[in-house]
Design a protein around this motif. Sequence first.
Motif, mmCIF file in Angstrom:
data_model
loop_
_atom_site.group_PDB
_atom_site.id
_atom_site.type_symbol
_atom_site.label_atom_id
_atom_site.label_comp_id
_atom_site.label_asym_id
_atom_site.label_seq_id
_atom_site.Cartn_x
_atom_site.Cartn_y
_atom_site.Cartn_z
ATOM 1 N N ARG A 1 102.901 -3.768 66.873
ATOM 2 C CA ARG A 1 101.752 -3.883 67.792
ATOM 3 C C ARG A 1 100.454 -3.572 67.069
ATOM 4 N N ASN A 2 100.485 -2.559 66.208
ATOM 5 C CA ASN A 2 99.281 -2.219 65.452
ATOM 6 C C ASN A 2 98.894 -3.361 64.512
ATOM 7 N N LEU A 3 99.872 -3.935 63.804
ATOM 8 C CA LEU A 3 99.580 -5.044 62.905
ATOM 9 C C LEU A 3 98.946 -6.202 63.665
ATOM 10 N N GLU A 4 99.503 -6.532 64.796
ATOM 11 C CA GLU A 4 98.963 -7.653 65.568
ATOM 12 C C GLU A 4 97.586 -7.323 66.120
ATOM 13 N N ALA A 5 97.348 -6.064 66.465
ATOM 14 C CA ALA A 5 96.017 -5.664 66.927
ATOM 15 C C ALA A 5 94.998 -5.788 65.796
ATOM 16 N N VAL A 6 95.396 -5.448 64.572
ATOM 17 C CA VAL A 6 94.511 -5.595 63.420
ATOM 18 C C VAL A 6 94.153 -7.062 63.215
ATOM 19 N N VAL A 7 95.146 -7.941 63.262
ATOM 20 C CA VAL A 7 94.895 -9.367 63.058
ATOM 21 C C VAL A 7 93.968 -9.899 64.149
ATOM 22 N N ARG A 8 94.213 -9.526 65.402
ATOM 23 C CA ARG A 8 93.377 -10.038 66.496
ATOM 24 C C ARG A 8 91.951 -9.492 66.397
ATOM 25 N N ARG A 9 91.805 -8.253 65.986
ATOM 26 C CA ARG A 9 90.456 -7.698 65.786
ATOM 27 C C ARG A 9 89.735 -8.439 64.673
ATOM 28 N N ALA A 10 90.442 -8.748 63.606
ATOM 29 C CA ALA A 10 89.840 -9.506 62.511
ATOM 30 C C ALA A 10 89.318 -10.842 63.022
ATOM 31 N N LEU A 11 90.123 -11.536 63.791
ATOM 32 C CA LEU A 11 89.717 -12.847 64.277
ATOM 33 C C LEU A 11 88.540 -12.746 65.238
ATOM 34 N N GLU A 12 88.505 -11.700 66.059
ATOM 35 C CA GLU A 12 87.351 -11.485 66.947
ATOM 36 C C GLU A 12 86.058 -11.379 66.155
ATOM 37 N N ASN B 1 88.761 -14.734 59.422
ATOM 38 C CA ASN B 1 89.887 -15.641 59.681
ATOM 39 C C ASN B 1 90.722 -15.932 58.437
ATOM 40 N N HIS B 2 90.433 -15.235 57.327
ATOM 41 C CA HIS B 2 91.254 -15.367 56.126
ATOM 42 C C HIS B 2 92.225 -14.189 56.086
ATOM 43 N N ILE B 3 93.503 -14.486 56.142
ATOM 44 C CA ILE B 3 94.559 -13.477 56.169
ATOM 45 C C ILE B 3 95.338 -13.588 54.867
ATOM 46 N N GLU B 4 95.337 -12.502 54.089
ATOM 47 C CA GLU B 4 95.889 -12.525 52.739
ATOM 48 C C GLU B 4 97.021 -11.522 52.620
ATOM 49 N N THR B 5 98.126 -11.950 52.021
ATOM 50 C CA THR B 5 99.259 -11.062 51.827
ATOM 51 C C THR B 5 99.982 -11.456 50.539
ATOM 52 N N ALA B 6 101.210 -10.974 50.362
ATOM 53 C CA ALA B 6 101.984 -11.300 49.167
ATOM 54 C C ALA B 6 103.460 -11.080 49.448
ATOM 55 N N ARG B 7 104.277 -11.826 48.745
ATOM 56 C CA ARG B 7 105.727 -11.623 48.824
ATOM 57 C C ARG B 7 106.085 -10.195 48.460
ATOM 58 N N GLU C 1 104.894 -10.064 54.973
ATOM 59 C CA GLU C 1 105.044 -11.491 55.325
ATOM 60 C C GLU C 1 105.878 -11.654 56.584
ATOM 61 N N ARG C 2 107.002 -10.954 56.649
ATOM 62 C CA ARG C 2 107.886 -11.110 57.812
ATOM 63 C C ARG C 2 107.163 -10.702 59.097
ATOM 64 N N GLN C 3 106.415 -9.608 59.034
ATOM 65 C CA GLN C 3 105.722 -9.145 60.241
ATOM 66 C C GLN C 3 104.596 -10.088 60.632
ATOM 67 N N LEU C 4 103.885 -10.619 59.653
ATOM 68 C CA LEU C 4 102.859 -11.619 59.967
ATOM 69 C C LEU C 4 103.491 -12.859 60.591
ATOM 70 N N GLY C 5 104.723 -13.149 60.202
ATOM 71 C CA GLY C 5 105.408 -14.309 60.749
ATOM 72 C C GLY C 5 105.679 -14.231 62.234
ATOM 73 N N ARG C 6 105.504 -13.044 62.824
ATOM 74 C CA ARG C 6 105.655 -12.911 64.276
ATOM 75 C C ARG C 6 104.376 -13.244 65.022
ATOM 76 N N ILE C 7 103.234 -13.250 64.322
ATOM 77 C CA ILE C 7 101.974 -13.542 65.012
ATOM 78 C C ILE C 7 101.313 -14.826 64.528
ATOM 79 N N LEU C 8 101.418 -15.146 63.243
ATOM 80 C CA LEU C 8 100.692 -16.315 62.735
ATOM 81 C C LEU C 8 101.052 -17.611 63.462
ATOM 82 N N PRO C 9 102.349 -17.867 63.766
ATOM 83 C CA PRO C 9 102.663 -19.125 64.458
ATOM 84 C C PRO C 9 102.075 -19.217 65.865
ATOM 85 N N THR C 10 101.609 -18.105 66.414
ATOM 86 C CA THR C 10 101.019 -18.132 67.759
ATOM 87 C C THR C 10 99.516 -18.408 67.717
ATOM 88 N N LEU C 11 98.934 -18.460 66.531
ATOM 89 C CA LEU C 11 97.488 -18.647 66.389
ATOM 90 C C LEU C 11 97.164 -20.110 66.107
#
Length: 399
Positions: free
Chosen positions: A41-52, A56-62, A68-78
């Motif tokens: 929930r915190n990760l997704e709140a961070v991403v949504r705050r960033a977009l607000e 809109n550039h989201i950077e990560t790494a393998r 990556e796995r956790q971002l995969g729960r929110i990125l497909p919804t955007l």
Amino acid sequence: MQYRRFGRSEIRMPVFSLGGMRYQQSWDDLPLEDVEEENQRNLEAVVRRALELGVNHIETARGYGSSERQLGRILPTLPRDKIVVQTKIAPCADPELFRQHVHESLDRLGLEHIDLLGLHGINTYEAHWHSVRPGGCLEVARQLQAEGKVRHVGFSTHGSLPQILDTLRTDVNGGFDYVNLHWYYIFQNNWPAIEEATRRDIGVFIISPVNKGGMLNSPSDRLVELCGPLHPIVFNCLFCLARPQVHTLSLGAARPSDFDLQMRVPPLLEGAANTLTPIVARLDAAMADAVGPEVAQRYAEGLPDWQSAPGYMNFKTMLWLRNLALAYDLVEYGQMRYNLLGNGGHWFPGLSAAGLGAIPDEAFAKAVKNSPFADQVRGWLEQTHSLLGGAAVQRLSQS
């Protein structure tokens, strides 16, 4: 939010990017069922705050654990056309393994394509060769680009300036479209690399200006005083973005409130020179007062690189950290960086002065004979070890 053209990629890049190495559950590659809902929930709140805020550039790494796995729960919804997604994958000797890792990252992120694929950690000539050799990882990345899996290809680096320049000058397979590198007030050595990137129309992304730029989330009282009226985070980000050659800064948010200080920066950009000039003058004067004006400018001159130094000691890095501690009270930062020597691998190479006593005077004198401060270097290294030495430190991804 302000945006800048990200080199030849033509991406309209926000001046701050959301880095994905501080909000994930773990530095281990956890399966999603082991991720705590509170963390997600915190990760997704961070991403949504960033977009607000327009970030809109989201950077990560393998290599960022469960990121990556956790971002995969929110990125497909955007909305896919509203976000710019970057992941980074280390080059390796087997290019087919690299290809496999890219496909795995796409699957983890839940995306059909990556906007920016970075070859992660071209810190050595070995990694450089794995990347650019015929049939190497850069060639594979360009094949994936032709297949529509990747839009643009770049690299990240913690390497030496000569090695970074050589990688930027790569022409095979189209070279690189962007670079992630270190450059900020306390570390300006890589400016020639930024100039080279500009000449080649390569996008420039600055890594970790807050943490690696002096642990500015918890700045020393001395640094707060010298940077006034700006918070050190605001000063350092403004210092970087005042150069139009710099396109975006990594903002490694761990919680939604971590954006607050950086968001003070864009309104200051128009009058940046007037704001920065007196602060830079105070910081420069403090360094000159602490170590002497000539030492401040020439401390690294004539010193060997760590590979040819006695005991493989990283003289230049140690004296740089000494100067920062004496001028700005960056002792905690210095301890963190100093104690990575010998423990940070190719991300922070060379050894500390722990073994200085075993180096014969004659061998040491020969190593530093080209330094204008040859008679003082040994004493400075002893002082540095006394001030900053302590328990070994691991990189964040190793801890």
